[in-house]
Write an enzyme that holds these catalytic residues in place. Sequence first.
Site, PDB file in Angstrom:
ATOM      1  N   ASN A   1      41.723  38.501  38.421  1.00  9.02           N
ATOM      2  CA  ASN A   1      41.761  37.690  39.647  1.00  9.02           C
ATOM      3  C   ASN A   1      43.062  36.893  39.727  1.00  9.02           C
ATOM      4  OD1 ASN A   1      40.586  36.293  37.418  1.00  9.02           O
ATOM      5  ND2 ASN A   1      39.736  34.747  38.771  1.00  9.02           N
TER       6      ASN A   1
ATOM      7  N   GLU B   1      44.646  33.835  41.980  1.00 14.45           N
ATOM      8  CA  GLU B   1      44.272  32.781  42.930  1.00 14.45           C
ATOM      9  C   GLU B   1      45.493  32.223  43.659  1.00 14.45           C
ATOM     10  OE1 GLU B   1      41.844  30.040  40.647  1.00 14.45           O
ATOM     11  OE2 GLU B   1      40.177  31.484  40.696  1.00 14.45           O
TER      12      GLU B   1
ATOM     13  N   CYS C   1      40.204  39.095  43.938  1.00 12.74           N
ATOM     14  CA  CYS C   1      39.334  39.353  42.784  1.00 12.74           C
ATOM     15  C   CYS C   1      39.883  40.454  41.868  1.00 12.74           C
ATOM     16  CB  CYS C   1      37.952  39.774  43.260  1.00 12.74           C
ATOM     17  SG  CYS C   1      37.024  38.467  44.068  1.00 12.74           S
TER      18      CYS C   1
ATOM     19  N   GLU D   1      38.276  43.058  40.548  1.00 15.95           N
ATOM     20  CA  GLU D   1      37.850  44.428  40.869  1.00 15.95           C
ATOM     21  C   GLU D   1      38.757  45.038  41.930  1.00 15.95           C
ATOM     22  OE1 GLU D   1      36.164  41.603  40.739  1.00 15.95           O
ATOM     23  OE2 GLU D   1      34.017  41.963  40.862  1.00 15.95           O
TER      24      GLU D   1
ATOM     25  N   CYS E   1      31.458  40.132  43.660  1.00 13.12           N
ATOM     26  CA  CYS E   1      31.167  39.347  44.870  1.00 13.12           C
ATOM     27  C   CYS E   1      30.955  40.282  46.063  1.00 13.12           C
ATOM     28  CB  CYS E   1      32.304  38.360  45.148  1.00 13.12           C
ATOM     29  SG  CYS E   1      33.765  39.116  45.886  1.00 13.12           S
TER      30      CYS E   1
ATOM     31  N   CYS F   1      34.039  42.226  47.268  1.00 14.74           N
ATOM     32  CA  CYS F   1      34.365  43.345  46.363  1.00 14.74           C
ATOM     33  C   CYS F   1      33.376  44.488  46.548  1.00 14.74           C
ATOM     34  CB  CYS F   1      34.371  42.886  44.915  1.00 14.74           C
ATOM     35  SG  CYS F   1      35.859  41.958  44.511  1.00 14.74           S
TER      36      CYS F   1
HETATM   37  N1  THU Z   1      36.102  36.595  41.167  1.00 15.31           N
HETATM   38  C1  THU Z   1      36.453  37.871  40.826  1.00 15.31           C
HETATM   39  O1  THU Z   1      37.576  38.126  40.376  1.00 15.31           O
HETATM   40  N2  THU Z   1      35.534  38.845  40.987  1.00 15.31           N
HETATM   41  C2  THU Z   1      34.279  38.650  41.489  1.00 15.31           C
HETATM   42  O2  THU Z   1      33.565  39.606  41.777  1.00 15.31           O
HETATM   43  C3  THU Z   1      33.765  37.283  41.618  1.00 15.31           C
HETATM   44  C4  THU Z   1      34.818  36.241  41.730  1.00 15.31           C
HETATM   45  C5  THU Z   1      37.106  35.529  41.037  1.00 15.31           C
HETATM   46  C6  THU Z   1      37.591  34.979  42.340  1.00 15.31           C
HETATM   47  C7  THU Z   1      38.060  33.597  41.927  1.00 15.31           C
HETATM   48  O3  THU Z   1      39.397  33.707  41.455  1.00 15.31           O
HETATM   49  C8  THU Z   1      37.168  33.237  40.758  1.00 15.31           C
HETATM   50  O4  THU Z   1      36.563  34.448  40.321  1.00 15.31           O
HETATM   51  C9  THU Z   1      36.076  32.246  41.086  1.00 15.31           C
HETATM   52  O5  THU Z   1      35.323  32.658  42.175  1.00 15.31           O
END
Ligand code: THU
Length: 133
Positions: A42, A44, A53, A55, A88, A91
């Site tokens: 991920n 940000e 994210c 994935e 999420c 994704c």
């Molecule tokens: N996140 C992911 O990388 N994948 C997911 O399926 C759930 C959330 C990340 C997004 C953000 O950077 C952090 O987790 C908190 O939500």
Amino acid sequence: MDKKELIQKAIEARSLSYSPYSHFAVGAALLTKDGKVFLGANVENSSYPLCMCAERNALYNAMMHGYKKSDFLVLALSADTDGPCSPCGACRQVISELFPKDGAIIMTNLKGAVQETNVEELLPFAFSEDDLK
Ligand code: THU
């Protein structure tokens, strides 16, 4: 590469995470039929909705190297969650577009939890290209 090794790659991919806001590192590893592994973590942003994210980054990473849906075999993801880390909703929609129905999606955590699923279980009744016809 077996599933255990791929899970290890997903855990390692967490070290690539840029997550100064959530402090929640997620890693993903995507295995192709010809044995290549593409990582994602991920990434940000101070403008929070722009966070990407793990994935999706793994899938996009593979696509930017010329791979496509029919080349993908297994997608593993991992984070420091109580149970297996679940993708999420955003994704799930992207996975349903870019990852094959018969592919395996392996949700894991750092404590050894492993749960295998697939696109249809993750996103039943998905919106797809068929709806645009
Ligand atoms: N996140 C992911 O990388 N994948 C997911 O399926 C759930 C959330 C990340 C997004 C953000 O950077 C952090 O987790 C908190 O939500």
